[in-house]
Scaffold this active site. Structure first.
Site, PDB file in Angstrom:
ATOM      1  N   ASN A 122     -10.767 -24.846 -24.389  1.00 23.96           N
ATOM      2  CA  ASN A 122     -11.910 -23.629 -23.995  1.00 23.96           C
ATOM      3  C   ASN A 122     -11.637 -23.008 -22.897  1.00 23.96           C
ATOM      4  O   ASN A 122     -12.093 -21.892 -22.621  1.00 23.96           O
ATOM      5  CB  ASN A 122     -13.420 -24.456 -23.868  1.00 23.96           C
ATOM      6  CG  ASN A 122     -13.094 -25.377 -22.687  1.00 23.96           C
ATOM      7  OD1 ASN A 122     -12.259 -25.985 -22.010  1.00 23.96           O
ATOM      8  ND2 ASN A 122     -14.408 -25.818 -22.343  1.00 23.96           N
ATOM      9  N   LYS A 135       0.575 -30.534 -21.258  1.00 23.93           N
ATOM     10  CA  LYS A 135       0.544 -30.574 -22.778  1.00 23.93           C
ATOM     11  C   LYS A 135      -0.780 -29.749 -23.013  1.00 23.93           C
ATOM     12  O   LYS A 135      -2.088 -30.390 -22.702  1.00 23.93           O
ATOM     13  CB  LYS A 135       0.436 -31.741 -23.380  1.00 23.93           C
ATOM     14  CG  LYS A 135       0.424 -31.662 -24.976  1.00 23.93           C
ATOM     15  CD  LYS A 135      -0.370 -32.709 -25.654  1.00 23.93           C
ATOM     16  CE  LYS A 135      -1.866 -32.633 -25.541  1.00 23.93           C
ATOM     17  NZ  LYS A 135      -2.031 -31.453 -26.501  1.00 23.93           N
ATOM     18  N   PRO A 136      -0.752 -28.559 -23.362  1.00 24.13           N
ATOM     19  CA  PRO A 136      -2.119 -27.792 -23.779  1.00 24.13           C
ATOM     20  C   PRO A 136      -2.682 -28.314 -25.083  1.00 24.13           C
ATOM     21  O   PRO A 136      -2.197 -28.922 -25.714  1.00 24.13           O
ATOM     22  CB  PRO A 136      -1.641 -26.343 -23.528  1.00 24.13           C
ATOM     23  CG  PRO A 136      -0.231 -26.346 -24.428  1.00 24.13           C
ATOM     24  CD  PRO A 136       0.229 -27.578 -23.570  1.00 24.13           C
ATOM     25  N   GLY A 139     -10.971 -32.836 -20.762  1.00 27.05           N
ATOM     26  CA  GLY A 139     -11.411 -32.787 -22.263  1.00 27.05           C
ATOM     27  C   GLY A 139     -12.529 -33.559 -22.370  1.00 27.05           C
ATOM     28  O   GLY A 139     -13.122 -33.768 -21.397  1.00 27.05           O
ATOM     29  N   GLU A 152     -11.657 -34.892 -15.989  1.00 28.14           N
ATOM     30  CA  GLU A 152     -12.734 -33.959 -16.018  1.00 28.14           C
ATOM     31  C   GLU A 152     -13.046 -33.990 -17.299  1.00 28.14           C
ATOM     32  O   GLU A 152     -12.680 -33.503 -18.264  1.00 28.14           O
ATOM     33  CB  GLU A 152     -12.184 -32.487 -15.605  1.00 28.14           C
ATOM     34  CG  GLU A 152     -11.607 -32.473 -14.206  1.00 28.14           C
ATOM     35  CD  GLU A 152     -12.646 -32.513 -13.023  1.00 28.14           C
ATOM     36  OE1 GLU A 152     -12.349 -32.492 -11.958  1.00 28.14           O
ATOM     37  OE2 GLU A 152     -13.814 -32.443 -13.530  1.00 28.14           O
ATOM     38  N   CYS A 167     -17.907 -26.995 -20.338  1.00 28.05           N
ATOM     39  CA  CYS A 167     -18.260 -28.514 -19.963  1.00 28.05           C
ATOM     40  C   CYS A 167     -19.557 -28.488 -18.926  1.00 28.05           C
ATOM     41  O   CYS A 167     -20.146 -29.177 -18.740  1.00 28.05           O
ATOM     42  CB  CYS A 167     -17.317 -29.225 -19.228  1.00 28.05           C
ATOM     43  SG  CYS A 167     -16.616 -28.056 -17.719  1.00 28.05           S
ATOM     44  N   GLU A 224     -23.279 -33.452 -25.966  1.00 25.42           N
ATOM     45  CA  GLU A 224     -23.092 -32.021 -25.680  1.00 25.42           C
ATOM     46  C   GLU A 224     -22.912 -31.304 -26.851  1.00 25.42           C
ATOM     47  O   GLU A 224     -22.271 -31.558 -27.779  1.00 25.42           O
ATOM     48  CB  GLU A 224     -21.735 -32.332 -24.869  1.00 25.42           C
ATOM     49  CG  GLU A 224     -21.145 -31.263 -24.023  1.00 25.42           C
ATOM     50  CD  GLU A 224     -19.818 -31.298 -23.577  1.00 25.42           C
ATOM     51  OE1 GLU A 224     -19.244 -32.306 -24.007  1.00 25.42           O
ATOM     52  OE2 GLU A 224     -19.657 -31.044 -22.387  1.00 25.42           O
TER      53      GLU A 224
END
Ligand SMILES: NC(=O)c1ccc[n+]([C@@H]2O[C@H](COP(=O)([O-])OP(=O)(O)OC[C@H]3O[C@@H](n4cnc5c(N)ncnc54)[C@H](O)[C@@H]3O)[C@@H](O)[C@H]2O)c1
Ligand SMILES: O=C[C@H](O)CS(=O)(=O)O
Length: 486
Positions: free
Chosen positions: A160, A183-184, A236, A258, A292, A389
Site C-alpha cells: 500500500n 523484500k517488497p 503488513g 507494524e 493501516c 480492518e
C-alpha cells in the site's frame, strides 16, 4: 503498459539488486507486475527464493562491516545524496508507484516526498547516536554505554506504500551502520527497485542495501532461519506478522512489527463538524482507504449524528474515482479482486445487520477493482467491519451517547495502532487521549504521520516504533563496558 519516464533507467525489467549487481532468478522465472487500474502488465521481476536469499545474506556480511566502520558523518553524506536523488526524480518515482499500486499521482508524489523524508531525517540522526558514561560505585573504574549497529538486517514490506514503508526502515538501518535486505510486496516491487537504482548512484555499497523479489514464503523463511540476520522489520498484516514472529523464534531475532489497525474516529457533540468531516475524508479515503491508519470505525455522538452524516455524505459524493494517472482523480482502484471482495462482504454484512446506506455501496461503473466511496449509518457493533480492518473506501458510522460508552467501544478490539477524535473541550481531550488504548492519537486531525514522530502500535498492532529519534534504536544494540584498574 509503458510508463512515460524522464529517466527510464529507473524502471528495472527482469532483475533485482543483489550484492551490487542487477541479476535475475537462478531459474530464470519471473513474476508479472500489473497495473491495478487496467489489469495490464507493466514489467517482469525475478521469482527468487531461498537460494538467492541466502546468497544475498552472505553478500551483506563484509560490506556491513565496512559500512559500520565509516564515520557517522560519511554515512550521513551518502544518505543525503540518496535523499537528493529521490527528490530529483520524484515525478518519475511517483509515476512508477501509481502504475503498480494505483493511487492517484498526487498521492504518489506525496508518498515519494514522505518516503524521502525518512532518509533525510535519519541521515541527521546517524550523527546523534550517543552513548553514556555512568558514575561508577567503585573508584577504580569508569562505566560506559556504547550503542552499536545490530548488523545484517532484513525488511519485508506491504503494497500500500511501496516506497515509504521501505525508506522508513532502510533509513534508520543504514544510518545506524547496518546493512538491509528488502523484500517488497510482489504486487509493487518496481518502486523498491527504483530506490536501489538511486542508492547505487548515491554511493551506497551494493551489499549494504539489497532488494530481492520473489516468493514471500521462500524468501521470508530464509531470512527467519538465518542467524546472520539479527533483525527483521515487517510491515503488513497482523496474520503474517504472527507467522514471522514464530519463524524468528529459533534465532531470537530483534523484531519491529507494524501491523494491522482498526482505528476509531470519534466525533463528540462539541466538535467543529466541518473540521471533523475534513479529517474523516483525509483519514478514511486516503489511498482508497488502503492504509493501516485509516479511520475504520466512525463513532458520532447522538446530538450531531445526522448533521455529521449528511455533511460527510455530501463530501464523499464529490470524490472522483478513476485511473490514478487521470487529472482530478482522488480515488484509485483497490489493489486486487480479493480486496474488492472483502469490501463488498463488509458492506453487505453491515446492511444485513441493520445499517442504512447513505452513499455508494457497490462496485463502481468503471468495473475492475474500482469501488464507490461509501458511507453507512447506524452500523451495528456486531458487524464484521466493527472488528475487522476493511481496507477500502467505506465509512461506517456508529452512534453513541456518552464518553464512557464510546471509549469502551473504541477500545473493544485486539488492535491498537491509530485513533482519532474531535472535541474542543480541553478536559475531555486529556481524558479521552489518555484512555484510548492505541499507539497514536490524532486530536482534531485525521492525518498524523510524519518522519519526526514515533509511528507504531500497541496490543496486536505491532512492536517498536518507526520514525522520530526512537526509530534508530530499533537498529542498535547497547553494549556496557566496565573499564576497571584505573
Ligand atoms: N502498521 C503499519 O505501518 C502498516 C502499514 C501498511 C500496511 N499494514 C497492514 O498490512 C496489511 C495490508 O498489506 P499487505 O496485504 O501487503 O499485507 P501482507 O501481510 O499480506 O503482506 C505484507 C508483506 O508480507 C509478505 N508476506 C506475505 N506472506 C508472507 C509469509 N508467509 N512470509 C514472509 N512474507 C510474507 C508479502 O509478500 C508482503 O511483502 C493490512 O493489514 C495493513 O493494516 C500495516
Ligand atoms: O499504511 C500504513 C502507513 O504507515 C500509512 S502512513 O502513510 O504512514 O500514514
Amino acid at each position: 503498459m509503458s510508463i512515460q519516464l524522464k529517466y527510464p533507467a529507473l524502471l528495472k525489467q527482469g532483475v533485482a539488486w543483489l550484492a551490487g549487481a542487477w541479476v535475475g532468478a537462478d531459474s530464470g522465472a519471473t513474476l508479472t507486475v500489473t497495473n491495478p487500474a487496467t489489469a495490464q502488465p507493466i514489467a517482469e521481476v525475478p521469482l527468487m527464493g531461498r537460494v538467492e536469499t541466502e546468497r544475498a545474506i552472505a553478500a551483506a556480511a563484509e560490506p556491513q562491516k565496512a559500512w559500520r566502520s565509516l564515520t557517522a558523518k560519511d554515512r550521513a553524506a551518502r544518505l543525503k545524496a540518496w535523499f537528493a536523488l529521490i527528490m530529483q526524480h520524484q515525478d518519475d518515482l511517483a509515476r512508477i508507484l501509481t502504475a503498480e499500486q494505483g493511487k492517484p499521482l498526487a498521492e504518489a508524489r506525496g508518498e515519494i516526498a514522505y518516503g524521502a523524508s525518512f532518509i533525510e531525517w535519519f541521515a541527521e540522526e546517524a550523527k546523534r547516536v550517543y552513548g553514556e558514561v555512568i558514575p561508577a560505585p567503585q573508584g577504580d573504574r569508569r562505566l560506559l554505554v556504547l550503542k552499536q549497529p545490530i548488523g545484517v538486517t532484513a525488511a519485508i514490506t506491504p503494497w500500500n506504500f511501496p516506497t515509504a514503508m521501505i525508506t522508513r526502515k532502510v533509513g534508520p538501518a543504514l544510518a545506524a551502520g547496518c546493512a538491509m535486505i528488502v523484500k517488497p510486496a510482489e504486487q509493487t516491487p518496481l518502486s523498491a527497485l527504483a530506490l536501489a537504482v538511486l542508492a547505487e548512484e548515491a554511493g551506497i555499497p551494493g551489499g549494504v542495501f539489497q532488494v530481492i523479489t520473489g516468493d514471500p514464503r521462500e524468501i521470508g523463511g530464509a531470512i527467519c532461519d538465518s542467524p546472520v540476520v539479527t533483525k527483521l522489520s515487517f510491515t503488513g498484516s497482523t496474520e503474517v506478522g504472527r507467522i514471522l514472529m514464530r519463524q524468528s523464534a529459533d534465532t531470537i531475532k530483534k523484531l519491529s512489527l507494524e501491523l494491522g489497525g482498526n482505528a476509531p474516529f470519534i466525533v463528540f457533540d462539541d466538535a467543529d463538524l466541518d473540521a471533523a468531516v475534513d479529517g474523516a475524508i483525509a483519514s478514511k479515503y486516503r489511498n482508497a482507504g488502503q492504509t493501516c491508519v485509516c479511520a475504520n470505525r466512525l463513532f458520532v455522538q447522538d446530538g450531531v449524528f445526522d448533521a455529521f452524516a449528511q455533511k460527510l455524505a455530501d463530501r464523499v459524493a464529490k470524490l472522483e474515482v478513476g485511473d490514478g494517472f487521470t487529472d482530478g482523480i482522488t480515488q484509485g482502484p483497490l489493489i486486487d479482486e480479493a480486496a474488492l471482495s472483502k469490501v463488498e462482504s463488509h458492506v453487505g454484512d453491515a446492511i444485513a445487520k441493520g445499517a442504512r446506506l447513505v452513499s455508494g455501496g457497490k462496485r463502481h461503473a468503471l468495473g475492475g477493482t474500482f469501488y464507490e466511496p461509501t458511507v453507512l449509518a447506524d452500523v451495528s457493533p456486531d458487524a464484521l467491519m466493527f472488528r475487522e480492518e476493511t481496507f477500502g473506501p467505506v465509512a461506517p458510522l456508529f452512534r453513541f451517547k456518552t464518553d464512557e460508552e464510546v471509549i469502551e467501544l473504541a477500545n473493544r478490539t485486539e488492535f491498537g495502532l491509530a485513533s482519532y477524535f474531535y472535541s474542543r473541550d480541553i478536559g475531555r481531550i486529556w481524558r479521552v487521549a489518555e484512555a484510548l488504548e492505541y499507539g497514536m492519537v490524532g486530536v482534531n486531525t485525521g492525518i498524523i504521520s510524519n518522519e519526526v514522530a514515533p509511528f507504531g502500535g500497541v496490543k496486536q498492532s505491532g512492536l517498536g516504533r518507526e520514525g522520530s529519534h526512537h526509530g534508530i534504536d530499533e537498529y542498535l544494540e547497547i553494549k556496557y563496558v566496565a573499564m576497571a584498574g584505573l
